[in-house]
Design an enzyme around this catalytic site. Sequence first.
Site, PDB file in Angstrom:
ATOM      1  N   ARG A  36       0.848  -1.198   0.000  1.00 15.71           N
ATOM      2  CA  ARG A  36       0.000   0.000   0.000  1.00 15.71           C
ATOM      3  C   ARG A  36       0.875   1.237   0.000  1.00 15.71           C
ATOM      4  O   ARG A  36       1.286   1.693   1.041  1.00 15.71           O
ATOM      5  CB  ARG A  36      -0.902   0.023   1.236  1.00 15.71           C
ATOM      6  N   HIS A  66       4.671 -10.450  -6.142  1.00 17.15           N
ATOM      7  CA  HIS A  66       3.463  -9.836  -6.713  1.00 17.15           C
ATOM      8  C   HIS A  66       3.636  -8.334  -6.630  1.00 17.15           C
ATOM      9  O   HIS A  66       4.095  -7.810  -5.616  1.00 17.15           O
ATOM     10  CB  HIS A  66       2.242 -10.302  -5.904  1.00 17.15           C
ATOM     11  N   TYR A  69      -0.188  -2.718  -4.886  1.00 11.35           N
ATOM     12  CA  TYR A  69      -1.556  -2.439  -5.344  1.00 11.35           C
ATOM     13  C   TYR A  69      -1.720  -1.203  -6.224  1.00 11.35           C
ATOM     14  O   TYR A  69      -2.580  -1.172  -7.089  1.00 11.35           O
ATOM     15  CB  TYR A  69      -2.486  -2.253  -4.136  1.00 11.35           C
ATOM     16  N   HIS A 106      -0.779  -7.249 -12.247  1.00 14.01           N
ATOM     17  CA  HIS A 106      -2.162  -7.044 -12.708  1.00 14.01           C
ATOM     18  C   HIS A 106      -2.108  -6.200 -13.967  1.00 14.01           C
ATOM     19  O   HIS A 106      -1.357  -5.226 -14.028  1.00 14.01           O
ATOM     20  CB  HIS A 106      -2.983  -6.307 -11.659  1.00 14.01           C
ATOM     21  N   GLU A 142      -1.306 -11.275 -14.941  1.00 12.20           N
ATOM     22  CA  GLU A 142      -2.409 -11.962 -14.260  1.00 12.20           C
ATOM     23  C   GLU A 142      -3.738 -11.522 -14.851  1.00 12.20           C
ATOM     24  O   GLU A 142      -3.999 -10.328 -15.022  1.00 12.20           O
ATOM     25  CB  GLU A 142      -2.376 -11.654 -12.752  1.00 12.20           C
ATOM     26  N   ASP A 176      -5.568 -16.573 -12.266  1.00  9.29           N
ATOM     27  CA  ASP A 176      -6.213 -16.578 -10.955  1.00  9.29           C
ATOM     28  C   ASP A 176      -7.593 -17.212 -11.154  1.00  9.29           C
ATOM     29  O   ASP A 176      -8.394 -16.723 -11.954  1.00  9.29           O
ATOM     30  CB  ASP A 176      -6.321 -15.132 -10.452  1.00  9.29           C
ATOM     31  N   HIS A 179     -10.554 -14.840 -10.398  1.00  8.18           N
ATOM     32  CA  HIS A 179     -10.727 -13.818 -11.441  1.00  8.18           C
ATOM     33  C   HIS A 179     -11.290 -14.437 -12.722  1.00  8.18           C
ATOM     34  O   HIS A 179     -12.184 -13.869 -13.352  1.00  8.18           O
ATOM     35  CB  HIS A 179      -9.391 -13.146 -11.775  1.00  8.18           C
ATOM     36  N   HIS A 213      -3.065 -18.975  -9.436  1.00 12.68           N
ATOM     37  CA  HIS A 213      -3.551 -18.512  -8.140  1.00 12.68           C
ATOM     38  C   HIS A 213      -4.814 -19.290  -7.837  1.00 12.68           C
ATOM     39  O   HIS A 213      -5.792 -19.214  -8.594  1.00 12.68           O
ATOM     40  CB  HIS A 213      -3.875 -17.015  -8.169  1.00 12.68           C
ATOM     41  N   ASP A 226     -14.222  -9.377  -7.982  1.00 11.92           N
ATOM     42  CA  ASP A 226     -12.936  -9.879  -7.513  1.00 11.92           C
ATOM     43  C   ASP A 226     -13.010 -10.074  -6.003  1.00 11.92           C
ATOM     44  O   ASP A 226     -12.515  -9.265  -5.235  1.00 11.92           O
ATOM     45  CB  ASP A 226     -11.825  -8.891  -7.901  1.00 11.92           C
ATOM     46  N   HIS A 228     -12.246 -13.027  -3.284  1.00 12.26           N
ATOM     47  CA  HIS A 228     -11.717 -14.375  -3.045  1.00 12.26           C
ATOM     48  C   HIS A 228     -12.472 -15.056  -1.908  1.00 12.26           C
ATOM     49  O   HIS A 228     -12.876 -14.410  -0.950  1.00 12.26           O
ATOM     50  CB  HIS A 228     -10.233 -14.312  -2.685  1.00 12.26           C
ATOM     51  N   GLU A 258      -4.397 -17.344  -2.353  1.00 12.52           N
ATOM     52  CA  GLU A 258      -4.577 -15.958  -1.897  1.00 12.52           C
ATOM     53  C   GLU A 258      -5.956 -15.868  -1.244  1.00 12.52           C
ATOM     54  O   GLU A 258      -6.735 -14.970  -1.522  1.00 12.52           O
ATOM     55  CB  GLU A 258      -4.522 -14.984  -3.073  1.00 12.52           C
TER      56      GLU A 258
HETATM   57 ZN    ZN Z   1      -2.996 -10.487  -8.133  1.00  7.71          ZN
HETATM   58 ZN    ZN Z   2      -8.244 -10.943  -6.731  1.00  7.64          ZN
HETATM   59 ZN    ZN Z   3      -4.386 -13.536  -7.888  1.00  4.29          ZN
END
Ligand code: ZN
Ligand code: ZN
Ligand code: ZN
Length: 279
Positions: A36, A66, A69, A106, A142, A176, A179, A213, A226, A228, A258
């Site tokens: 973040r 990864h 964000y 992403h 991804e 993923d 996703h 993922h 999105d 999870h 995740e």
């Molecule tokens: Zn991701």
């Molecule tokens: Zn996600």
């Molecule tokens: Zn992912």
Amino acid sequence: MLLGAHVSISGTIDKAVDRAHELRCTTFQIFTRNPRGWKAKKLNDEEVEEFKKKMREYNYNIAVSHMPYLPNISSPIQQTFRKSVSSLIQELERSGELGLNYLVVHIGSHLGKGLDIGIKKAAEAVNTALSKVDNDVMILLENMAGQRNSVGSKFEDIKRILNLIEYPDRVGVCIDTCHAFAAGYDFRTREAIENTLRDFDEIIGLKLLKVVHINDSKGDLGSHLDRHEHIGMGKIGENGFRELFHNPYIRNLPLILETPVDSRGDFSTNLAKCRELYL
Ligand code: ZN
Ligand code: ZN
Ligand code: ZN
């Protein structure tokens, strides 16, 4: 079985390897820094040495980082795009220092300017980063859940980006499951999984699929959400994951959880569920 989770680096970065080992993971994923924010402290040399030492000690051959964000490599806004490319360069370098194999990115959002622009920007970002950093880390694009303005929820869109890449042997794909399911790719039955993988193979090529993922989905098929969910508790469900783990192709790829950490479960319970379904 290459099964792992996204582990925290809190404390010092080498602690991530201990956490993965305690969870009996055979692979794992990290953020190389607090995800973040835009700024990152330089990696501490001693921590890097300790990280690599533990990787050897615990026999980790495949580990993944990864992106944080905030970066949006598809951004049509010049300033955000520039910052995102810097961030991609930085993460590529840091992943290399840590001896990681893959950096998951992403694809991002075109912010309403259209898919064509987003695809062009994403490819430009990846090409620029790869031209500035020469190491063995492979960038993995991804797939997205298909939220408004997102780029790369369809295999066709990912393929269009790949077509523009000037370093094809340094870019692959991370799928993923949450996703993909939210974007309309079904995993609930053996037949559905075979169809989804056939699509992927025909459009992108299974050779390029490097990491999966493993996340169940709170949202329905095609919901573009999105969100999870714990393995087996979402809309993909236990049967979907059992079939997925028994697919001869998926079975041998690095699989990384995740999943949420809440009153219903954590990585330990989700890993246990995966191991049971994998048998
Ligand atoms: Zn991701
Ligand atoms: Zn996600
Ligand atoms: Zn992912």
